[in-house]
Design a protein around this motif. Sequence first.
Motif, PDB file in Angstrom:
ATOM      1  N   GLY A 388      -2.389  -1.609 -38.892  1.00  0.00           N
ATOM      2  CA  GLY A 388      -1.548  -0.428 -39.016  1.00  0.00           C
ATOM      3  C   GLY A 388      -2.390   0.833 -39.053  1.00  0.00           C
ATOM      4  N   ASP A 393       3.155   1.091 -38.987  1.00  0.00           N
ATOM      5  CA  ASP A 393       2.823  -0.271 -39.416  1.00  0.00           C
ATOM      6  C   ASP A 393       2.969  -1.314 -38.319  1.00  0.00           C
ATOM      7  OD1 ASP A 393       5.560  -0.513 -39.136  1.00  0.00           O
ATOM      8  OD2 ASP A 393       5.980  -0.886 -41.253  1.00  0.00           O
ATOM      9  N   THR A 394       3.359  -0.911 -37.098  1.00  0.00           N
ATOM     10  CA  THR A 394       3.582  -1.874 -36.028  1.00  0.00           C
ATOM     11  C   THR A 394       2.683  -1.509 -34.856  1.00  0.00           C
ATOM     12  OG1 THR A 394       5.887  -2.087 -36.746  1.00  0.00           O
ATOM     13  CG2 THR A 394       5.334  -2.953 -34.572  1.00  0.00           C
ATOM     14  N   CYS A 438       0.384   2.083 -31.545  1.00  0.00           N
ATOM     15  CA  CYS A 438       1.395   1.813 -32.569  1.00  0.00           C
ATOM     16  C   CYS A 438       2.771   2.324 -32.166  1.00  0.00           C
ATOM     17  CB  CYS A 438       0.991   2.474 -33.892  1.00  0.00           C
ATOM     18  SG  CYS A 438      -0.657   1.990 -34.473  1.00  0.00           S
TER      19      CYS A 438
END
Length: 482
Positions: A388, A393-394, A438
Amino acid sequence: MSKAIPHQPLMFSLFHILFLLILITTDVGHCFKDNKVLILKKFDQREDSPTPRCLPQKSRREKSLAILEMKHHDSCLGPIKNWDNKLQERLISDNFRVRSLQSQIRNAASGRTEGLSEIQIPLTSGMKFQILNYIVALELGGREMTVIVDTASDLTWIQCQPCKSCYTQQDPLFNPSASPSYQSIPCNSSTCQNLQFATGNLGVCSLDPPTCNYDVSYGDGSYTRGELGREQLNLSSMAVNGFIFGCGRSNHGLFGGAAGVMALGRSDLSLVSQTASQFGGVFSYCLPSTEDDSASGSLILGNDSSIYKNSTPITFTKMILNPQLSTFYVLNLTSISIGGVALKAPGFVNGGTLIDSGTVITRLPPSVYATLRAEFLRQFSGYPPAPGFSILDTCFNLSGNAEVSIPTIRLHFEGEVEVNVDASGVFYFARSDSSQVCLALASLSSDDEIGILGNFQQKNLRVVYNTKDSVLGFAEEVCSYS
């Protein structure tokens, strides 16, 4: 004796029928995949030129409209020595802006006014890390200057001489004593008395001379302080006489060369309200890509859609009218679809979504974000994960790929309005080699907080704000000034 009827043509026909059925079935399967192609090499970070390119910005007049060239704020900066640090700092400061904005909304909703100076939208804190992203040029008192565009701000201000404490800017400081059209606003005026609505603080009277002083403090300790004044504003050679603005004598924060802030909020002191007689309370913008420093978009003041270069029809959704949040632009986001799959989450029914030109990353209620994240991961599979990055966070490791197919993110608003997020607004490139890419969406702390549509997801859209009719429109457009 009659000839036997050959069976080969019948078998041939059956074969073709089966083949067509297979094709149809395959096509049906693909119709559920609503994807876009993202070319990764376009997002490689480049070395900036050693000289900032903040000025000059262009402007022109067409019919009764003022058209201002709009650029990403990075065009005002010098060389970037460490891209990784810069990208991290952008998100840190963006998160601070969102927290401060949520605090302001909570206080406004509860009717509290005390302490608003501590939780104002952090304009200068954003610029500390260069994230209030878009700039235009205007002319005030005959002097051209570059300002930051912010739809969540209500008082336009610039730095002025004599300056007790000012940050470094590219243009010369505005000197009101050298302008015959400048006038100070007296402290007993209704404008001074109503200053709290726009800034969160009451106007303060100075003793000598008795002028109206403003004070806007932000949650990170940055601030702008000075006097309210009137001056002739020129937008694409269209004059606005007696324009009220903040003449900042003491300003703290790194603004990357810009002279101040253009306020496009909804209070009586915003530029939108003060120019309503010229432009009808309507403005629009097309935010250019952030990947190319030479890219430009446009800020258009006035209501004539024939000037736009949109490739899809403009569709309008209602602004949510909330007296406690009357200076913000709030919409009813009813759903989001990922790759054609509509999401269902309880967070869609909570309080509306704020659209903001100063927030970078779109924030969603936790229930909505969790559902979106799960569906995105289900469709965008087969790529190795990456750590992250700040609030994101992805993340994925996409290095070694020239391009990737990504699920289309479509926003659904009240009135059956659908907005496709541009492919460049889906991923945030934490590393230029694509080893850490991300999903450019983040979760709020709770479902009680209001969602925010950030500028990263507004790129290459014509976004039309009609404050007279209280509607906001969207259309796809490849942004350019020309």
